[in-house]
Design an enzyme around this catalytic site. Structure first.
Site, PDB file in Angstrom:
ATOM      1  N   THR A 248       8.979  -7.316  -6.005  1.00  0.00           N
ATOM      2  CA  THR A 248       7.647  -6.964  -6.515  1.00  0.00           C
ATOM      3  C   THR A 248       7.692  -6.566  -7.989  1.00  0.00           C
ATOM      4  OG1 THR A 248       5.973  -5.204  -6.374  1.00  0.00           O
ATOM      5  CG2 THR A 248       8.130  -4.671  -5.506  1.00  0.00           C
ATOM      6  N   ASP A 249       6.574  -6.760  -8.677  1.00  0.00           N
ATOM      7  CA  ASP A 249       6.483  -6.317 -10.079  1.00  0.00           C
ATOM      8  C   ASP A 249       6.554  -4.791 -10.179  1.00  0.00           C
ATOM      9  OD1 ASP A 249       3.983  -5.747  -8.986  1.00  0.00           O
ATOM     10  OD2 ASP A 249       2.826  -6.751 -10.557  1.00  0.00           O
ATOM     11  N   GLU A 250       6.380  -4.095  -9.049  1.00  0.00           N
ATOM     12  CA  GLU A 250       6.349  -2.627  -9.110  1.00  0.00           C
ATOM     13  C   GLU A 250       7.698  -2.037  -9.471  1.00  0.00           C
ATOM     14  OE1 GLU A 250       4.064  -0.651  -6.139  1.00  0.00           O
ATOM     15  OE2 GLU A 250       2.819  -2.408  -5.811  1.00  0.00           O
TER      16      GLU A 250
ATOM     17  N   TYR B 220       8.627   3.731  -2.585  1.00  0.00           N
ATOM     18  CA  TYR B 220       8.554   2.306  -2.222  1.00  0.00           C
ATOM     19  C   TYR B 220       9.175   1.439  -3.311  1.00  0.00           C
ATOM     20  CZ  TYR B 220       6.630  -2.387  -2.377  1.00  0.00           C
ATOM     21  OH  TYR B 220       6.505  -3.748  -2.519  1.00  0.00           O
TER      22      TYR B 220
ATOM     23  N   LYS C 119      12.615  -0.947  -3.372  1.00  0.00           N
ATOM     24  CA  LYS C 119      12.643  -2.389  -3.688  1.00  0.00           C
ATOM     25  C   LYS C 119      13.610  -2.646  -4.844  1.00  0.00           C
ATOM     26  CE  LYS C 119      10.606  -5.414  -2.141  1.00  0.00           C
ATOM     27  NZ  LYS C 119      10.925  -6.303  -0.989  1.00  0.00           N
TER      28      LYS C 119
HETATM   29  P1  TYD Z   1      -2.500  -1.060  -2.972  1.00  0.00           P
HETATM   30  O1  TYD Z   1      -3.312  -2.153  -2.361  1.00  0.00           O
HETATM   31  O2  TYD Z   1      -1.994   0.007  -2.066  1.00  0.00           O
HETATM   32  O3  TYD Z   1      -1.303  -1.783  -3.724  1.00  0.00           O
HETATM   33  P2  TYD Z   1      -0.218  -1.219  -4.796  1.00  0.00           P
HETATM   34  O4  TYD Z   1      -0.085   0.248  -4.604  1.00  0.00           O
HETATM   35  O5  TYD Z   1       0.996  -1.932  -4.369  1.00  0.00           O
HETATM   36  O6  TYD Z   1      -0.719  -1.632  -6.128  1.00  0.00           O
HETATM   37  O7  TYD Z   1      -3.319  -0.365  -4.119  1.00  0.00           O
HETATM   38  C1  TYD Z   1      -3.911  -1.119  -5.149  1.00  0.00           C
HETATM   39  C2  TYD Z   1      -4.666  -0.166  -6.058  1.00  0.00           C
HETATM   40  O8  TYD Z   1      -5.781   0.370  -5.326  1.00  0.00           O
HETATM   41  C3  TYD Z   1      -3.847   1.017  -6.502  1.00  0.00           C
HETATM   42  O9  TYD Z   1      -4.167   1.328  -7.860  1.00  0.00           O
HETATM   43  C4  TYD Z   1      -4.306   2.153  -5.594  1.00  0.00           C
HETATM   44  C5  TYD Z   1      -5.761   1.802  -5.300  1.00  0.00           C
HETATM   45  N1  TYD Z   1      -6.244   2.240  -3.978  1.00  0.00           N
HETATM   46  C6  TYD Z   1      -7.353   3.084  -3.883  1.00  0.00           C
HETATM   47  O10 TYD Z   1      -7.988   3.458  -4.893  1.00  0.00           O
HETATM   48  N2  TYD Z   1      -7.769   3.498  -2.644  1.00  0.00           N
HETATM   49  C7  TYD Z   1      -7.111   3.107  -1.511  1.00  0.00           C
HETATM   50  O11 TYD Z   1      -7.520   3.548  -0.395  1.00  0.00           O
HETATM   51  C8  TYD Z   1      -5.991   2.227  -1.615  1.00  0.00           C
HETATM   52  C9  TYD Z   1      -5.249   1.766  -0.395  1.00  0.00           C
HETATM   53  C10 TYD Z   1      -5.591   1.805  -2.879  1.00  0.00           C
END
Ligand code: TYD
Length: 342
Positions: free
Chosen positions: A125-127, A149, A153
């Site tokens: 992942t890019d993370e 997480y 990774k």
């Molecule tokens: P997510 O889909 O969990 O992916 P990642 O953390 O891998 O980027 O989250 C995407 C973005 O959305 C992230 O900035 C967090 C935000 N988010 C919310 O604001 N509310 C939520 O309930 C969730 C799940 C994510």
């Protein structure tokens, strides 16, 4: 090719397994999956009709099970999608992330070497790069993961390098952006919000929702993974992204429009990720594009199709919602902040 797809009952893995079943140059597709909370046989039901498809239940941490399937199926290539993937869950339980994303990946690399596979591709992942407010990550950027997480990774990725340098194990790593599309477990932003809005529930936006994610359609991602598997160079890393940088609030507004809900369905809550909430992800993709891959799906069009898929397939996500794990997590993670809106 005889491909083992570890984590093939999960979101991205199930799309990849389907894509492989449809390819004439792939002779065998074996999905190896532990069916943890995010693995779902209902996502690969249609594959049972393909004579080249087989499902095997197992965990990547289980060396005996991994060796058994590699040997009995005469696997030539392995693609690893098996992972704990949700940042928010990693804030509640770090150990399972290390078990799967670090130790499990170690078992797969060792098995790749032992069984003399032609290639193993590890999906990352890019993370792992962390967050950048204005820059763009290349494959050479330092790894600065900000959550348990993404740190787990990164631990998997670094083992790839170690294995290639020390043993010449034929491994390739891909790093994808935020995926969206059908069959995504409804805990990530898009499916979580789409399903809640379809049900008439409020959606919890962390903070002001100004964070930026780079979105890629799951099928574009899978096509990129296959190109890297076929044409990549051992020991190399390939970013796979589609440059669709959108603030979370932009995505939320599209979801509101598509589900005919107004702003009263948005609840800004205190950011549960606090300092660990990455502000922005962005990647260069020249390296994978030089191999001939280019993303072809339009983000706005496909986001609407994705919402429609959730609208038209409630039996798929309502079965997930009915499981105790789902309601327990939602209660534990959002109970205090959503209160009566849970
Ligand atoms: P997510 O889909 O969990 O992916 P990642 O953390 O891998 O980027 O989250 C995407 C973005 O959305 C992230 O900035 C967090 C935000 N988010 C919310 O604001 N509310 C939520 O309930 C969730 C799940 C994510």
């Amino acid at each position: 090719m005889r491909i083992l797809v570890t984590g093939g009952a999960g979101f991205i893995g199930s799309h990849f397994a389907r894509m492989m079943c449809e390819r004439a140059d792939v002779e065998r597709v074996v999905v190896f999956d532990a069916l943890t909370y995010a693995g779902n046989l209902n996502s690969i039901l249609d594959l049972e009709d393909s004579p080249k498809f087989k499902f095997c239940l197992g965990r990547i941490q289980d060396e005996v099970a991994v060796h058994e399937v590699l040997g009995s199926e005469k696997v030539s290539h392995m693609v690893n999608f098996a992972a704990e993937t949700h940042n928010d869950r990693s804030l509640l339980d770090v150990g399972s992330f290390i078990q799967t994303n670090v130790f499990g990946v170690h078992i797969l690399f060792e098995a790749t070497r032992k069984f003399g596979l032609q290639r193993m591709l590890h999906v990352s992942t890019d993370e792992v790069y962390g967050s950048t407010l204005s820059g763009t990550f290349t494959e050479q950027s330092p790894l600065e993961p900000n959550t348990p997480y993404s740190a787990s990774k990164a631990g998997g990725d670094l083992q790839c390098r170690g294995h290639f340098v020390a043993f010449e194990t034929p491994v390739v790593v891909t790093r994808g952006g935020n995926n969206y599309g059908p069959y995504q477990y409804p805990e990530k932003l898009i499916p979580f919000f789409a399903t809640r809005l379809l049900e008439g529930k409020k959606v919890p936006v962390y903070g002001d929702g100004s964070q930026v994610r780079e979105w890629i359609h799951v099928l574009d991602h899978c096509e990129g993974i296959f190109v890297a598997l076929q044409k990549g160079t051992d020991g190399e890393i390939y970013n796979i992204g589609d440059h669709n940088e959108r603030q979370n609030m932009h995505v939320v507004k599209v979801l509101l429009e598509e589900t005919q809900r107004d702003n009263s369905f948005v609840k800004h809550i205190e950011d549960p990720r606090k300092g660990a909430h990455d502000a922005r992800y962005s990647m260069t993709t020249d390296k994978i594009e030089a191999l001939g891959w280019h993303p072809s799906r339009n983000f706005e069009t496909e986001l609407l199709s994705t919402v429609n898929w959730y609208r038209n397939n409630p039996e798929w996500w309502k079965k997930i919602q009915a499981k105790p794990d789902y309601s327990d997590f939602v209660q534990r993670f959002y109970g205090a902040s959503l209160g009566a809106d849970l």
